[in-house]
Design an enzyme around this catalytic site. Structure first.
Site, mmCIF file in Angstrom:
data_model
loop_
_atom_site.group_PDB
_atom_site.id
_atom_site.type_symbol
_atom_site.label_atom_id
_atom_site.label_comp_id
_atom_site.label_asym_id
_atom_site.label_seq_id
_atom_site.Cartn_x
_atom_site.Cartn_y
_atom_site.Cartn_z
ATOM 1 N N ASP A 140 0.852 -1.184 0.000
ATOM 2 C CA ASP A 140 0.000 0.000 0.000
ATOM 3 C C ASP A 140 0.897 1.247 0.000
ATOM 4 O O ASP A 140 2.046 1.189 0.455
ATOM 5 C CB ASP A 140 -0.866 -0.072 1.267
ATOM 6 N N ASP A 160 -0.280 5.035 0.725
ATOM 7 C CA ASP A 160 -0.568 6.076 1.724
ATOM 8 C C ASP A 160 -0.753 5.464 3.113
ATOM 9 O O ASP A 160 -1.564 4.554 3.293
ATOM 10 C CB ASP A 160 -1.829 6.856 1.325
ATOM 11 N N ASP A 178 -1.780 -0.233 5.947
ATOM 12 C CA ASP A 178 -2.065 0.349 7.259
ATOM 13 C C ASP A 178 -3.534 0.237 7.654
ATOM 14 O O ASP A 178 -3.887 0.558 8.769
ATOM 15 C CB ASP A 178 -1.643 1.822 7.285
HETATM 16 MG MG LIG Z 1 -3.047 3.071 3.324
#
Ligand SMILES: [Mg+2]
Length: 385
Positions: free
Chosen positions: A14, A16, A136
């Protein structure tokens, strides 16, 4: 022997909140002033890319990219800088899977949907169960579950949920291989996994399952059906500092031969697999005493099988293991692991002699497979081992 092409393991990473920091409340990185890198992501993703054998794939939802709310020209320069900065650390993505839809569009191309992953699924070139999603959000964990791989959850902000998660927390937890805030943990975890294999070998004579972790701590669970052999293999894991589990169902109603020989072959194959490219390994042997006995095992994972055996046993059996099978076990291992093995032993007590050989073998393995974490050096002038 021709190399069989190993299926590629992937890291679906991922962007961001994982490679760079999130920018609330809009979470839209459309200006350089909003860009900051996630702590140590450059350092450790760089080490993962350079030292470990994963294919890197970027996976990102960029809500409404290309619309007036998030014009392409605001996204692209910042994205390019991110990718070039990571590339400068050796991080090269083979593909960027960027979805531009909004959550309300309900498209399967949007994480945690797997609409963009067709190339990776049902494709023998990729080892998806051995792959990871690193992200995240809980949606990244859901993506891992949907793909059939494990998740590494960079759990830096537990309040970040995702409306697109279908499974309950307990179900998703089962797919989390590691939850951490720290890229260093991710690097260490993946490095540990890198040299860990599950290897099976089934014939009409034996069924063998081996789990080997070269970065383990000496945890063993051995069951071959032969107690003395179990005791010897236990030495290999314990003194080798490796986690080793071996389960064998052999044709012991005939005799011990196939069980011991095939375990040697399967163990050698497991080592060859776990050593992978052999980059950074030490290669080479060990000698040790055990009471009146002296055993020497020299070993080289140079890619060529050869055995020199200089140990004589006077008894027909030690425990439930025929002594003629000792040589046979090590010969089978050397053939399958493609290593050069010299075994020498002097002593009086037959039990001490073979135990000392197994212990010296374990120590030799420990030394030879040890990997210098800072070295990518292949210990050969030929360029291949
Ligand atoms: Mg993310």
């Amino acid at each position: 022997m021709p190399e069989v092409q190993k299926p590629r393991r992937c890291l679906f990473v991922d962007r961001d909140g994982t490679m760079i920091k999130e920018y609330p409340p809009l979470y839209q990185i459309d200006d350089f002033s909003k860009l900051s890198f996630y702590p140590e992501a450059l350092l450790y993703l760089g080490r993962i890319a350079r030292e470990l054998d994963f294919e890197l794939v970027l996976v990102s939802n960029q809500d409404g990219l290309g619309t007036p709310k998030f014009p392409e020209q605001d996204f692209t320069p910042v994205h390019r800088l991110i990718m070039e900065t990571f590339a400068g650390e050796g991080v090269h993505f083979s593909e960027e899977l960027i979805d531009r839809s909004m959550p309300e569009d309900g498209l399967d191309t949007r994480k945690p949907g797997i609409g963009m992953f067709g190339k990776y699924l049902d494709n023998p070139a990729f080892d998806i169960p051995g792959s990871y999603v690193i992200g995240d959000r809980i949606t990244d964990v859901q993506l891992a579950k949907n793909l059939g791989c494990a998740a590494i959850w960079l759990k830096n902000n537990p309040t970040l949920g995702g409306g697109e998660v279908k499974d309950g927390a307990a179900e998703l937890e089962r797919h989390v291989a590691l939850a951490t805030k720290d890229w260093k943990d991710i690097y260490e975890y993946l490095r540990g996994k890198e040299r860990s294999v599950i290897h099976t070998r089934n014939t009409s004579e034996t069924m063998i399952e081996i789990a080997l972790n070269l970065e383990g701590s000496g945890q063993c669970a051995i069951n071959t059906g032969l107690h003395f052999f179990d005791h010897m293999l236990d030495q290999v894991g314990r003194h080798g500092g490796m986690d080793l589990s071996i389960r064998v169902q052999g044709d012991l109603h005939i005799d011990e031969h196939h069980t011991i020989e095939d375990t040697g072959i399967a163990l050698g194959e497991a080592f060859a697999k776990a050593l992978g490219s052999k980059r950074g390994i030490e290669r080479y042997g060990f000698a040790l005493p055990m009471d009146e006995t002296e055993a020497k095992v020299l070993l080289d994972f140079g890619g060529r099988n050869w055995i020199v055996w200089n140990a004589v046993f006077r008894r027909e059996k030690v425990g439930d293991m025929p002594t003629e099978m000792f040589f046979h076990f090590f010969k089978s291992f050397s053939d399958a692991a493609r290593c050069n093995l010299h075994v020498e032993c002097r002593g009086d007590n037959e039990h001490h002699k073979i135990e000392a050989i197994f212990k010296a073998f374990a120590k030799a393995l420990k030394m030879a497979v040890r990997k210098d974490p800072l070295s990518d050096y292949l210990p050969s002038t030929k360029g291949v081992l």
